[in-house]
Write a protein that holds these residues in place. Structure first.
Motif, PDB file in Angstrom:
ATOM      1  N   ALA A  25       0.782  -1.036  -0.099  1.00 40.67           N
ATOM      2  CA  ALA A  25      -0.084   0.101   0.082  1.00 40.67           C
ATOM      3  C   ALA A  25       0.808   1.327  -0.037  1.00 40.67           C
ATOM      4  N   GLU A  26       1.972   1.261   0.835  1.00 40.03           N
ATOM      5  CA  GLU A  26       2.732   2.590   0.899  1.00 40.03           C
ATOM      6  C   GLU A  26       3.570   2.676  -0.483  1.00 40.03           C
ATOM      7  N   LEU A  27       3.855   1.496  -1.144  1.00 37.73           N
ATOM      8  CA  LEU A  27       4.933   1.706  -2.218  1.00 37.73           C
ATOM      9  C   LEU A  27       3.986   2.202  -3.229  1.00 37.73           C
ATOM     10  N   THR A  28       2.684   1.610  -3.546  1.00 43.23           N
ATOM     11  CA  THR A  28       1.832   2.133  -4.787  1.00 43.23           C
ATOM     12  C   THR A  28       1.340   3.416  -4.367  1.00 43.23           C
ATOM     13  N   SER A  29       1.190   3.903  -3.085  1.00 41.20           N
ATOM     14  CA  SER A  29       0.802   5.234  -2.683  1.00 41.20           C
ATOM     15  C   SER A  29       2.034   6.484  -3.187  1.00 41.20           C
ATOM     16  N   TYR A  30       3.066   5.697  -2.569  1.00 41.38           N
ATOM     17  CA  TYR A  30       4.341   6.725  -3.017  1.00 41.38           C
ATOM     18  C   TYR A  30       4.176   6.901  -4.674  1.00 41.38           C
ATOM     19  N   ALA A  31       4.385   5.760  -5.165  1.00 36.80           N
ATOM     20  CA  ALA A  31       4.596   5.619  -6.933  1.00 36.80           C
ATOM     21  C   ALA A  31       3.419   6.583  -7.599  1.00 36.80           C
ATOM     22  N   GLY A  32       2.238   6.482  -7.062  1.00 37.77           N
ATOM     23  CA  GLY A  32       1.167   7.477  -7.424  1.00 37.77           C
ATOM     24  C   GLY A  32       1.421   8.857  -7.118  1.00 37.77           C
ATOM     25  N   ARG A  33       1.754   9.202  -5.886  1.00 41.85           N
ATOM     26  CA  ARG A  33       2.064  10.456  -5.636  1.00 41.85           C
ATOM     27  C   ARG A  33       3.348  11.177  -6.096  1.00 41.85           C
ATOM     28  N   TRP A  34       4.441  10.570  -5.999  1.00 41.51           N
ATOM     29  CA  TRP A  34       5.817  11.218  -6.469  1.00 41.51           C
ATOM     30  C   TRP A  34       6.261  10.778  -7.662  1.00 41.51           C
ATOM     31  N   VAL A  35       5.935   9.720  -8.408  1.00 42.82           N
ATOM     32  CA  VAL A  35       6.709   9.067  -9.512  1.00 42.82           C
ATOM     33  C   VAL A  35       5.860   9.540 -10.597  1.00 42.82           C
ATOM     34  N   CYS A  36       4.556   9.672 -10.312  1.00 42.35           N
ATOM     35  CA  CYS A  36       3.687   9.989 -11.575  1.00 42.35           C
ATOM     36  C   CYS A  36       3.234  11.773 -11.547  1.00 42.35           C
ATOM     37  N   GLN A  37       4.266  12.438 -11.123  1.00 43.26           N
ATOM     38  CA  GLN A  37       3.936  13.832 -11.183  1.00 43.26           C
ATOM     39  C   GLN A  37       4.003  14.333 -12.552  1.00 43.26           C
ATOM     40  N   ARG A  38       3.091  15.188 -12.825  1.00 44.71           N
ATOM     41  CA  ARG A  38       2.858  15.983 -14.382  1.00 44.71           C
ATOM     42  C   ARG A  38       3.917  17.140 -14.242  1.00 44.71           C
ATOM     43  N   ALA A  39       4.271  17.741 -13.128  1.00 40.49           N
ATOM     44  CA  ALA A  39       4.945  18.824 -13.311  1.00 40.49           C
ATOM     45  C   ALA A  39       6.231  19.041 -13.875  1.00 40.49           C
ATOM     46  N   GLY A  40       6.956  17.700 -13.756  1.00 40.17           N
ATOM     47  CA  GLY A  40       8.423  17.446 -14.598  1.00 40.17           C
ATOM     48  C   GLY A  40       8.183  17.589 -16.030  1.00 40.17           C
ATOM     49  N   GLU A  42       5.880  19.352 -17.513  1.00 39.46           N
ATOM     50  CA  GLU A  42       4.991  20.607 -17.856  1.00 39.46           C
ATOM     51  C   GLU A  42       5.868  22.075 -17.258  1.00 39.46           C
ATOM     52  N   PRO A  43       7.280  22.113 -17.560  1.00 42.47           N
ATOM     53  CA  PRO A  43       7.777  23.227 -17.111  1.00 42.47           C
ATOM     54  C   PRO A  43       7.407  24.468 -17.687  1.00 42.47           C
ATOM     55  N   SER A  44       7.315  24.439 -18.945  1.00 38.96           N
ATOM     56  CA  SER A  44       6.784  25.511 -19.801  1.00 38.96           C
ATOM     57  C   SER A  44       5.938  25.182 -20.955  1.00 38.96           C
ATOM     58  N   PRO A  45       5.317  26.189 -21.542  1.00 43.51           N
ATOM     59  CA  PRO A  45       4.258  25.407 -22.673  1.00 43.51           C
ATOM     60  C   PRO A  45       5.082  25.033 -23.882  1.00 43.51           C
ATOM     61  N   LEU A  46       6.459  25.358 -24.051  1.00 44.44           N
ATOM     62  CA  LEU A  46       7.272  24.865 -25.049  1.00 44.44           C
ATOM     63  C   LEU A  46       8.305  23.647 -24.883  1.00 44.44           C
ATOM     64  N   CYS A  47       7.847  23.009 -23.768  1.00 46.55           N
ATOM     65  CA  CYS A  47       8.563  21.724 -23.506  1.00 46.55           C
ATOM     66  C   CYS A  47       8.107  20.643 -24.388  1.00 46.55           C
ATOM     67  N   LEU A  48       9.336  20.093 -25.063  1.00 50.20           N
ATOM     68  CA  LEU A  48       8.877  18.881 -25.650  1.00 50.20           C
ATOM     69  C   LEU A  48       8.222  17.424 -25.222  1.00 50.20           C
ATOM     70  N   LEU A  49       8.542  17.574 -23.703  1.00 48.82           N
ATOM     71  CA  LEU A  49       8.081  16.460 -22.991  1.00 48.82           C
ATOM     72  C   LEU A  49       6.690  16.516 -22.596  1.00 48.82           C
ATOM     73  N   ARG A  50       6.218  17.610 -22.805  1.00 51.92           N
ATOM     74  CA  ARG A  50       4.729  18.093 -22.319  1.00 51.92           C
ATOM     75  C   ARG A  50       3.679  16.854 -22.552  1.00 51.92           C
ATOM     76  N   PRO A  51       3.638  16.400 -23.583  1.00 57.56           N
ATOM     77  CA  PRO A  51       2.415  15.278 -23.960  1.00 57.56           C
ATOM     78  C   PRO A  51       2.767  14.197 -23.043  1.00 57.56           C
ATOM     79  N   LEU A  52       3.895  14.024 -22.335  1.00 57.97           N
ATOM     80  CA  LEU A  52       3.950  12.990 -21.441  1.00 57.97           C
ATOM     81  C   LEU A  52       3.270  13.203 -20.061  1.00 57.97           C
ATOM     82  N   ALA A  53       2.940  14.408 -19.849  1.00 60.11           N
ATOM     83  CA  ALA A  53       2.429  14.562 -18.714  1.00 60.11           C
ATOM     84  C   ALA A  53       1.176  13.833 -18.495  1.00 60.11           C
ATOM     85  N   GLU A  54       0.196  13.722 -19.454  1.00 60.73           N
ATOM     86  CA  GLU A  54      -0.935  13.206 -19.727  1.00 60.73           C
ATOM     87  C   GLU A  54      -0.800  11.712 -19.173  1.00 60.73           C
ATOM     88  N   LEU A  55       0.383  11.040 -19.778  1.00 63.90           N
ATOM     89  CA  LEU A  55       0.548   9.507 -19.378  1.00 63.90           C
ATOM     90  C   LEU A  55       0.898   9.561 -17.846  1.00 63.90           C
TER      91      LEU A  55
END
Length: 103
Positions: A25-40, A42-55
């Motif tokens: 439970a702790e592992l999956t919660s941690y992964a969901g909260r910290w590993v799966c962050q969109r912020a990384g 979406e640093p700017s509207p021009l970021c080429l990795l921005r489409p990965l945020a939805e994933l």
């Protein structure tokens, strides 16, 4: 000491299984909260990795589903272990009552 006392390891097994369920439970919660962050992504509207945020949202949902499935299956397994422990204890107690036991 009754023969059913020999099955005490199964009682400890349930405690160990409870601890593992908590870790899952702790592992999956941690992964969901910290590993799966969109912020990384979406640093700017021009970021080429921005489409990965939805994933990341899909990945977080996957970790949530994994948590539910794993913990439900684990709970069923723990229930089976507890039931088996009770059955084994009852059989042992019945055998002790029927057979002479040397002290």
């Amino acid at each position: 000491m009754t023969l059913s006392a020999v099955w005490a390891d199964l009682d400890r097994l349930d405690d160990e299984m409870a601890e593992l369920a908590g870790q899952a439970a702790e592992l999956t919660s941690y992964a969901g909260r910290w590993v799966c962050q969109r912020a990384g992504f979406e640093p700017s509207p021009l970021c080429l990795l921005r489409p990965l945020a939805e994933l990341m949202d899909l990945l977080a949902d996957g970790f949530g589903d994994l948590r539910s499935l794993a913990l439900d299956d684990w709970a069923d397994l723990r229930h089976g272990v507890a039931s088996t422990r009770r059955d084994l204890g009852a059989v042992d107690d019945g055998v002790v009552g029927l057979l002479p036991v040397a002290a």
